[in-house]
Structures are given as C-alpha cells and as structure tokens.
Scaffold this motif. Sequence first.
Motif, PDB file in Angstrom:
ATOM      1  N   PRO A   1       0.744  -1.195   0.052  1.00 38.92           N
ATOM      2  CA  PRO A   1      -0.062   0.085   0.017  1.00 38.92           C
ATOM      3  C   PRO A   1       0.921   1.269   0.189  1.00 38.92           C
ATOM      4  O   PRO A   1       0.474   2.298  -0.640  1.00 38.92           O
ATOM      5  CB  PRO A   1      -0.910  -0.159   1.193  1.00 38.92           C
ATOM      6  N   GLY A   2       1.987   1.247   0.567  1.00 36.38           N
ATOM      7  CA  GLY A   2       2.780   2.505   0.586  1.00 36.38           C
ATOM      8  C   GLY A   2       3.467   2.793  -0.882  1.00 36.38           C
ATOM      9  O   GLY A   2       3.289   4.074  -1.339  1.00 36.38           O
ATOM     10  N   ALA A   3       3.377   1.777  -1.829  1.00 39.84           N
ATOM     11  CA  ALA A   3       3.879   1.984  -3.058  1.00 39.84           C
ATOM     12  C   ALA A   3       2.608   2.812  -3.901  1.00 39.84           C
ATOM     13  O   ALA A   3       3.014   3.546  -4.696  1.00 39.84           O
ATOM     14  CB  ALA A   3       4.169   0.670  -3.803  1.00 39.84           C
TER      15      ALA A   3
ATOM     16  N   LEU B   1      -3.590  -5.799  -5.206  1.00 43.98           N
ATOM     17  CA  LEU B   1      -3.369  -5.911  -3.889  1.00 43.98           C
ATOM     18  C   LEU B   1      -4.533  -6.495  -3.175  1.00 43.98           C
ATOM     19  O   LEU B   1      -4.606  -7.229  -2.195  1.00 43.98           O
ATOM     20  CB  LEU B   1      -2.683  -4.524  -2.939  1.00 43.98           C
ATOM     21  N   ALA B   2      -5.563  -5.623  -3.241  1.00 46.09           N
ATOM     22  CA  ALA B   2      -6.902  -5.879  -2.425  1.00 46.09           C
ATOM     23  C   ALA B   2      -7.522  -7.502  -2.752  1.00 46.09           C
ATOM     24  O   ALA B   2      -8.018  -8.018  -1.779  1.00 46.09           O
ATOM     25  CB  ALA B   2      -8.117  -4.914  -2.886  1.00 46.09           C
ATOM     26  N   GLY B   3      -7.205  -7.743  -4.060  1.00 40.96           N
ATOM     27  CA  GLY B   3      -7.434  -9.204  -4.433  1.00 40.96           C
ATOM     28  C   GLY B   3      -6.582 -10.266  -3.721  1.00 40.96           C
ATOM     29  O   GLY B   3      -7.343 -11.281  -3.176  1.00 40.96           O
ATOM     30  N   PHE B   4      -5.352 -10.089  -3.983  1.00 42.12           N
ATOM     31  CA  PHE B   4      -4.671 -10.988  -2.954  1.00 42.12           C
ATOM     32  C   PHE B   4      -4.783 -10.982  -1.414  1.00 42.12           C
ATOM     33  O   PHE B   4      -4.568 -12.107  -0.912  1.00 42.12           O
ATOM     34  CB  PHE B   4      -2.989 -10.491  -3.258  1.00 42.12           C
ATOM     35  N   TYR B   5      -5.119 -10.006  -0.756  1.00 41.78           N
ATOM     36  CA  TYR B   5      -5.349  -9.821   0.719  1.00 41.78           C
ATOM     37  C   TYR B   5      -6.530 -10.549   0.803  1.00 41.78           C
ATOM     38  O   TYR B   5      -6.826 -11.444   1.893  1.00 41.78           O
ATOM     39  CB  TYR B   5      -5.332  -8.487   1.049  1.00 41.78           C
TER      40      TYR B   5
ATOM     41  N   ARG C   1      -8.738  -3.627   3.316  1.00 40.59           N
ATOM     42  CA  ARG C   1      -9.669  -2.405   3.267  1.00 40.59           C
ATOM     43  C   ARG C   1      -8.716  -0.913   2.954  1.00 40.59           C
ATOM     44  O   ARG C   1      -9.340  -0.080   2.320  1.00 40.59           O
ATOM     45  CB  ARG C   1     -10.002  -1.967   4.771  1.00 40.59           C
ATOM     46  N   ARG C   2      -7.649  -1.096   3.458  1.00 47.07           N
ATOM     47  CA  ARG C   2      -6.602  -0.044   3.065  1.00 47.07           C
ATOM     48  C   ARG C   2      -6.551   0.292   1.698  1.00 47.07           C
ATOM     49  O   ARG C   2      -6.556   1.180   1.014  1.00 47.07           O
ATOM     50  CB  ARG C   2      -5.198  -0.028   3.689  1.00 47.07           C
ATOM     51  N   SER C   3      -6.238  -1.170   0.980  1.00 44.09           N
ATOM     52  CA  SER C   3      -6.187  -1.179  -0.348  1.00 44.09           C
ATOM     53  C   SER C   3      -7.104  -0.615  -1.037  1.00 44.09           C
ATOM     54  O   SER C   3      -7.199   0.135  -2.306  1.00 44.09           O
ATOM     55  CB  SER C   3      -5.692  -2.546  -0.918  1.00 44.09           C
ATOM     56  N   ILE C   4      -8.408  -0.966  -0.863  1.00 42.25           N
ATOM     57  CA  ILE C   4      -9.450  -0.385  -1.444  1.00 42.25           C
ATOM     58  C   ILE C   4      -9.823   0.957  -1.161  1.00 42.25           C
ATOM     59  O   ILE C   4     -10.294   1.416  -2.198  1.00 42.25           O
ATOM     60  CB  ILE C   4     -10.915  -1.397  -0.841  1.00 42.25           C
ATOM     61  N   THR C   5      -9.731   1.191  -0.014  1.00 37.56           N
ATOM     62  CA  THR C   5      -9.757   2.844   0.062  1.00 37.56           C
ATOM     63  C   THR C   5      -8.761   3.667  -0.765  1.00 37.56           C
ATOM     64  O   THR C   5      -9.062   4.560  -1.281  1.00 37.56           O
ATOM     65  CB  THR C   5      -9.231   3.198   1.624  1.00 37.56           C
TER      66      THR C   5
END
Length: 167
Positions: A39-41, A75-79, A102-106
């Motif tokens: 998510p930082g990327a 990322l959201a899919g992998f999580y 959730r962070r990735s979706i946001t």
Amino acid sequence: MALAIVLVLPLANGSFAQDQEDPSEPTKVLQSDEASFNPGAVERLLSQGDEAVAAGDLETARKHYDDARSAARVLAGFYRDLSGAFRGLDARVPREMDAKGRRSITLQAEANLRLAALYRRLEQPEVAVPLLVDVIKLMTVTSPVGTQAYQQLVELGFAETTYAGPG
C-alpha cells in the motif's frame, strides 16, 4: 558449476544466498519504503500523480493514477484471497489481511476520485462517471469519499437528486 548453483538457490526463508546479511533475520523486502508491491507504493504513485498535476503534466498524472488504481485493486484481491485461505485456521491472518485489504480498497477509491477529477479537467466526463460510480461501489455513498463521488455525479448532471448524508 556447483558453486553457481549454490549462489542462486533460495534459502528456506526466501532470500538468496548472496543477499543474506544476517541469517537470523528474514528479509522483508515488500515492507521496505522502496518496495513496489504494498500500500505504501500505491500512496507514492498517488503522490507522484499529484505532483504531476501541480506541474501541469496531466498525461504523467493519469499514468500514475492508473498505476495506483491497478496496484491497489491487485493488492486488495491478494489480501482477500489470503484472508479466505486462513478462515477457520488462524483468526489473526484474516484480521491482518482484511485490514490491509480495506486500506487497499480505500486507496483504489482515492485513485478513482483523482482520475475522475483529471478527466473532468480534460472535459471527458463520460470517462469520469464510471470511476465515480466505482468509488461508491467500493466505499458506499455514506463514506466521505463516496459522498464526494456522488456529489461529483450530481455536478456532472449524471444524477439529479442531491444527497446530504444519513439522517
């Protein structure tokens, strides 16, 4: 030949023999600030897009926002997949993966909002509308980001009924 094989075989913790500095510490390359798959990327890509917009380079901004959107979605899919794989086995893993998801979706919703604003600026509202609808699907209209997306749909004339929020 045997030496070459030893140098490229991964160790048990996933690191390579020549990269291992401290064998007791596993290398967590995806948690570093330079990693490109966390998510930082995605946040860095959004910031780079913002900088490009400020500099007037809208094409570069669009590329950064598109890349951020795609990375966040992946990322959201992998999580989500990892969370499902551990359900019923170890509750800690699904909790962690759900939070990261959730962070990735946001972040994906934020990238959509920025892309929509960019397309509005480029006078391409027909490209902005699907992005704004996607924000609402991702976050719900009751979230601040969802409310903002719906307000933009009203401003564009795609929707007419104003929404002030719950209550």
